[in-house]
Scaffold this active site. Structure first.
Site, PDB file in Angstrom:
ATOM      1  N   ASP A 182      71.260 164.788  46.866  1.00 35.46           N
ATOM      2  CA  ASP A 182      70.453 165.885  46.320  1.00 35.46           C
ATOM      3  C   ASP A 182      69.253 165.413  45.499  1.00 35.46           C
ATOM      4  O   ASP A 182      68.814 166.094  44.569  1.00 35.46           O
ATOM      5  CB  ASP A 182      71.322 166.831  45.463  1.00 35.46           C
ATOM      6  N   LYS A 235      65.473 164.801  49.057  1.00 33.60           N
ATOM      7  CA  LYS A 235      65.087 164.191  50.350  1.00 33.60           C
ATOM      8  C   LYS A 235      64.375 165.218  51.239  1.00 33.60           C
ATOM      9  O   LYS A 235      63.390 164.894  51.892  1.00 33.60           O
ATOM     10  CB  LYS A 235      66.342 163.655  51.069  1.00 33.60           C
ATOM     11  N   GLY A 275      72.709 169.125  52.436  1.00 36.61           N
ATOM     12  CA  GLY A 275      71.950 170.363  52.245  1.00 36.61           C
ATOM     13  C   GLY A 275      70.579 169.952  51.756  1.00 36.61           C
ATOM     14  O   GLY A 275      70.439 169.477  50.638  1.00 36.61           O
ATOM     15  N   HIS A 276      69.575 170.041  52.632  1.00 35.21           N
ATOM     16  CA  HIS A 276      68.233 169.561  52.298  1.00 35.21           C
ATOM     17  C   HIS A 276      67.287 170.746  52.173  1.00 35.21           C
ATOM     18  O   HIS A 276      67.124 171.518  53.126  1.00 35.21           O
ATOM     19  CB  HIS A 276      67.745 168.580  53.370  1.00 35.21           C
ATOM     20  N   GLN A 300      72.927 162.340  52.054  1.00 38.08           N
ATOM     21  CA  GLN A 300      73.719 161.923  50.878  1.00 38.08           C
ATOM     22  C   GLN A 300      72.933 160.897  50.043  1.00 38.08           C
ATOM     23  O   GLN A 300      71.726 160.860  50.127  1.00 38.08           O
ATOM     24  CB  GLN A 300      75.086 161.357  51.297  1.00 38.08           C
ATOM     25  N   LEU A 318      60.343 165.390  37.565  1.00 38.68           N
ATOM     26  CA  LEU A 318      59.806 165.029  36.243  1.00 38.68           C
ATOM     27  C   LEU A 318      59.543 166.292  35.432  1.00 38.68           C
ATOM     28  O   LEU A 318      59.701 166.308  34.203  1.00 38.68           O
ATOM     29  CB  LEU A 318      58.503 164.236  36.403  1.00 38.68           C
TER      30      LEU A 318
HETATM   31  P1  GDP Z   1      68.369 166.765  49.110  1.00 37.13           P
HETATM   32  O1  GDP Z   1      69.789 166.968  49.503  1.00 37.13           O
HETATM   33  O2  GDP Z   1      68.111 165.361  48.666  1.00 37.13           O
HETATM   34  O3  GDP Z   1      67.392 167.195  50.168  1.00 37.13           O
HETATM   35  O4  GDP Z   1      68.123 167.683  47.835  1.00 37.13           O
HETATM   36  P2  GDP Z   1      68.547 169.228  47.655  1.00 37.13           P
HETATM   37  O5  GDP Z   1      67.620 170.059  48.453  1.00 37.13           O
HETATM   38  O6  GDP Z   1      70.002 169.396  47.862  1.00 37.13           O
HETATM   39  O7  GDP Z   1      68.316 169.405  46.101  1.00 37.13           O
HETATM   40  C1  GDP Z   1      67.080 169.143  45.513  1.00 37.13           C
HETATM   41  C2  GDP Z   1      66.604 170.394  44.772  1.00 37.13           C
HETATM   42  O8  GDP Z   1      65.521 170.051  43.933  1.00 37.13           O
HETATM   43  C3  GDP Z   1      66.085 171.484  45.694  1.00 37.13           C
HETATM   44  O9  GDP Z   1      66.380 172.730  45.129  1.00 37.13           O
HETATM   45  C4  GDP Z   1      64.577 171.240  45.696  1.00 37.13           C
HETATM   46  O10 GDP Z   1      63.843 172.416  45.975  1.00 37.13           O
HETATM   47  C5  GDP Z   1      64.365 170.794  44.279  1.00 37.13           C
HETATM   48  N1  GDP Z   1      63.235 169.869  44.048  1.00 37.13           N
HETATM   49  C6  GDP Z   1      62.838 168.800  44.781  1.00 37.13           C
HETATM   50  N2  GDP Z   1      61.870 168.119  44.144  1.00 37.13           N
HETATM   51  C7  GDP Z   1      61.647 168.772  42.972  1.00 37.13           C
HETATM   52  C8  GDP Z   1      60.793 168.544  41.851  1.00 37.13           C
HETATM   53  O11 GDP Z   1      60.033 167.589  41.800  1.00 37.13           O
HETATM   54  N3  GDP Z   1      60.869 169.448  40.812  1.00 37.13           N
HETATM   55  C9  GDP Z   1      61.718 170.520  40.840  1.00 37.13           C
HETATM   56  N4  GDP Z   1      61.733 171.343  39.798  1.00 37.13           N
HETATM   57  N5  GDP Z   1      62.525 170.766  41.870  1.00 37.13           N
HETATM   58  C10 GDP Z   1      62.509 169.892  42.914  1.00 37.13           C
HETATM   59  P1  IMO Z   2      72.747 165.651  50.560  1.00 37.82           P
HETATM   60  O1  IMO Z   2      72.325 165.075  51.903  1.00 37.82           O
HETATM   61  C1  IMO Z   2      75.581 165.741  47.251  1.00 37.82           C
HETATM   62  C2  IMO Z   2      79.723 164.646  48.179  1.00 37.82           C
HETATM   63  C3  IMO Z   2      80.719 165.765  47.995  1.00 37.82           C
HETATM   64  C4  IMO Z   2      81.952 164.961  47.626  1.00 37.82           C
HETATM   65  C5  IMO Z   2      81.829 163.719  48.476  1.00 37.82           C
HETATM   66  C6  IMO Z   2      82.613 163.770  49.778  1.00 37.82           C
HETATM   67  O2  IMO Z   2      72.420 167.080  50.403  1.00 37.82           O
HETATM   68  O3  IMO Z   2      72.259 164.779  49.470  1.00 37.82           O
HETATM   69  P2  IMO Z   2      82.284 165.069  52.079  1.00 37.82           P
HETATM   70  O4  IMO Z   2      82.196 166.525  52.372  1.00 37.82           O
HETATM   71  O5  IMO Z   2      81.111 164.278  52.512  1.00 37.82           O
HETATM   72  O6  IMO Z   2      83.572 164.458  52.552  1.00 37.82           O
HETATM   73  O7  IMO Z   2      82.352 164.980  50.460  1.00 37.82           O
HETATM   74  O8  IMO Z   2      80.455 163.588  48.781  1.00 37.82           O
HETATM   75  N1  IMO Z   2      78.578 164.961  49.048  1.00 37.82           N
HETATM   76  C7  IMO Z   2      77.362 165.268  48.611  1.00 37.82           C
HETATM   77  N2  IMO Z   2      76.889 165.440  47.360  1.00 37.82           N
HETATM   78  N3  IMO Z   2      74.746 165.846  48.297  1.00 37.82           N
HETATM   79  C8  IMO Z   2      75.183 165.644  49.560  1.00 37.82           C
HETATM   80  O9  IMO Z   2      74.356 165.610  50.633  1.00 37.82           O
HETATM   81  C9  IMO Z   2      76.557 165.377  49.774  1.00 37.82           C
HETATM   82  N4  IMO Z   2      77.324 165.158  50.859  1.00 37.82           N
HETATM   83  C10 IMO Z   2      78.551 164.897  50.410  1.00 37.82           C
HETATM   84  O10 IMO Z   2      80.323 166.650  46.977  1.00 37.82           O
HETATM   85  O11 IMO Z   2      81.868 164.552  46.280  1.00 37.82           O
HETATM   86 MG    MG Z   3      71.366 168.257  49.077  1.00 35.74          MG
END
Ligand code: GDP
Ligand code: IMO
Ligand code: MG
Length: 425
Positions: A12, A15, A39-40, A224, A332
């Site tokens: 999270d 990415k 979840g991206h 991840q 940031l």
């Molecule tokens: P991922 O799994 O690495 O793609 O990240 P997620 O989408 O699960 O979580 C990242 C969250 O941070 C999302 O809600 C994005 O919209 C948000 N996000 C990404 N970059 C920034 C940033 O620079 N500032 C803020 N406030 N939110 C951001």
């Molecule tokens: P993205 O790509 C954050 C975590 C789960 C759990 C552990 C194992 O959005 O960054 P699983 O379902 O893979 O067997 O769970 O890994 N986990 C993540 N945490 N972002 C993710 O993906 C994750 N994918 C798995 O919360 O702790």
């Molecule tokens: Mg995510």
């Protein structure tokens, strides 16, 4: 130019946002690991996309999307995602390729994930319940695996499913007293999946190498984060694939030597979802403040994310084992308004100081963080586009992290939107 984006923390890191930005100059975007546990988030104008299996570059209409062999594909989730994109005017029918070697997540994987977690009680991993562990277990176990190529021969798949479902029903009944799964019903669903997906199934390794020879720009999207890696993360509180940059080769058949740049993603603080050690965790008002300001709730499960200070020991480790050349630091803006910030620069474990991240859960649980105290900053950073225009204290914060981690920070996030980014020359 081929580039790979990987998370350096516990997932999270942002990415989705960074891949979307970089995809502007890419011909092909490749997911090579994980599954619908990812979840991206991509935000374009007022539209928010939460992608689980489709590469985040799919929202750019010109890019070819590849789901490579290392991904475990849940066809139900993938079809929902394809339909969701199509409803938003983004068709992918003529630009999606799925590896014939990618393994398929089916109902019994998701059932097992939930049953096992429930049976573990307080020792649970805190998985996303998406069937990831059980599917990768079937992959390495080999005898009960279903791959995308199996959708090409439905008669053979019917027989295979009969055998697998009989085995799973015996197992789940004995271990958990679970209701049996109906093999015919599952087969009927697989027919629908096959009808819609089989046209996308191909040899993606061949496609990628031919594309490299043709000089295409390829962007590889990690899922991840490195600290969730099955081999190099905080085992057993990890996912079931290689989520460090090291997962690229096995995940799509393209070796690291053919990639020009590895960009490691971090947040300006740390988050973690699920169980497991988290040395810099702030299970207090500070953590709560970061969660609310950063909207730190899971993109896949909606669970509140655990929040804490930036851990430079952890990021130095994941950057190094992944061969990361540059860091992109998101969020940031989220830290604005906090008077004091902390960066963890070393651990003290049972009296001994170390700057090398130990994966061992007991060592990490005993790790006492040694912090660098940093002054915070105020104001809205979302309009800043030049590093030099950031508050002096923000610049110092970034430089201190670079000094400890020894990797330059070249991209910074100052808001969730596509445009809210700083590129540093
Ligand atoms: P991922 O799994 O690495 O793609 O990240 P997620 O989408 O699960 O979580 C990242 C969250 O941070 C999302 O809600 C994005 O919209 C948000 N996000 C990404 N970059 C920034 C940033 O620079 N500032 C803020 N406030 N939110 C951001
Ligand atoms: P993205 O790509 C954050 C975590 C789960 C759990 C552990 C194992 O959005 O960054 P699983 O379902 O893979 O067997 O769970 O890994 N986990 C993540 N945490 N972002 C993710 O993906 C994750 N994918 C798995 O919360 O702790
Ligand atoms: Mg995510």
């Amino acid at each position: 130019m081929n580039c790979c984006v990987v998370g350096l923390q516990w997932g999270d890191e942002g990415k989705g946002k960074v891949v979307d930005i970089l995809a502007e100059n890419s011909d092909i975007v490749v997911r090579y690991g994980g599954g619908a546990n990812a979840g991206h988030t991509v935000i374009i104008g007022d539209t928010r996309f939460a992608l689980h299996l489709m590469p985040s570059g799919s929202v750019r209409r010109g890019t070819v999307c590849v789901i490579a062999n290392g991904v475990v594909v849940d066809p139900a989730v993938l079809l929902e995602e394809i339909d969701g994109l199509s409803e938003k005017g983004i068709g992918i029918d003529d630009r999606l390729l799925i590896s014939e070697n990618a393994h398929v997540v089916l109902d019994y994987h998701k059932a097992e994930d939930k049953l096992r977690e429930a049976s573990l009680g307080a020792d649970k991993i805190g998985t996303t319940a998406r069937g990831i562990g059980p599917c990768y277990a079937d992959k390495t176990g080999r005898s009960y695996a279903v791959r995308m190529a199996d959708f090409r021969d439905m008669d053979a798949l019917r027989e295979k499913l009969k055998k697998i479902v009989a085995y799973k029903n015996t197992l789940f009944g004995a271990l958990y007293g679970a209701e049996p799964i109906d093999a015919d019903e599952l087969y009927a669903r697989c027919r629908t999946y096959a009808d819609r997906l089989v046209g996308f199934v191909t040899n993606t390794t061949r496609f990628l190498h031919e594309s490299i020879d043709d000089g295409k720009n390829i962007l590889f999207e990690g899922a991840q984060g490195a600290l969730l890696d099955i081999d190099h993360g905080t085992f057993p509180f990890v996912t079931s694939s290689n989520s460090t940059a090291l997962g690229l080769g096995p995940g799509c058949g393209v070796p690291a030597q053919m990639v020009d740049k590895f960009i490691g993603l971090v947040k300006a603080y740390s988050t973690r979802v699920g169980s497991g050690p988290f040395p810099t965790e702030q299970d207090n008002d500070i953590g709560n403040l970061i969660r609310e300001r950063g909207h730190e709730y899971g993109t896949t499960t909606g669970r509140p994310r655990r929040c804490g200070w930036f851990d430079a020991v952890a990021v130095a480790y994941s950057g190094r084992i992944g061969g990361v050349n540059e860091i992109a630091m998101m969020h940031l803006d989220t830290l604005a308004g906090m008077k004091e910030l902390k960066i963890c620069r070393a651990y003290r474990i049972r009296g001994e100081e170390t700057t090398f991240f130990p994966c061992d859960a007991t060592d990490l649980a005993d790790a006492e963080c040694i912090y660098e105290d940093m002054p915070g900053w105020d104001g809205d950073l979302s309009q800043v586009r030049d590093f030099g225009d950031l508050p002096k204290t923000t610049q110092d914060y970034v430089r201190t992290i670079e000094d400890i981690v020894k990797i330059p920070v070249t991209i910074m996030g100052v808001g969730p939107k596509r445009s809210e980014v700083i590129f540093r020359g």
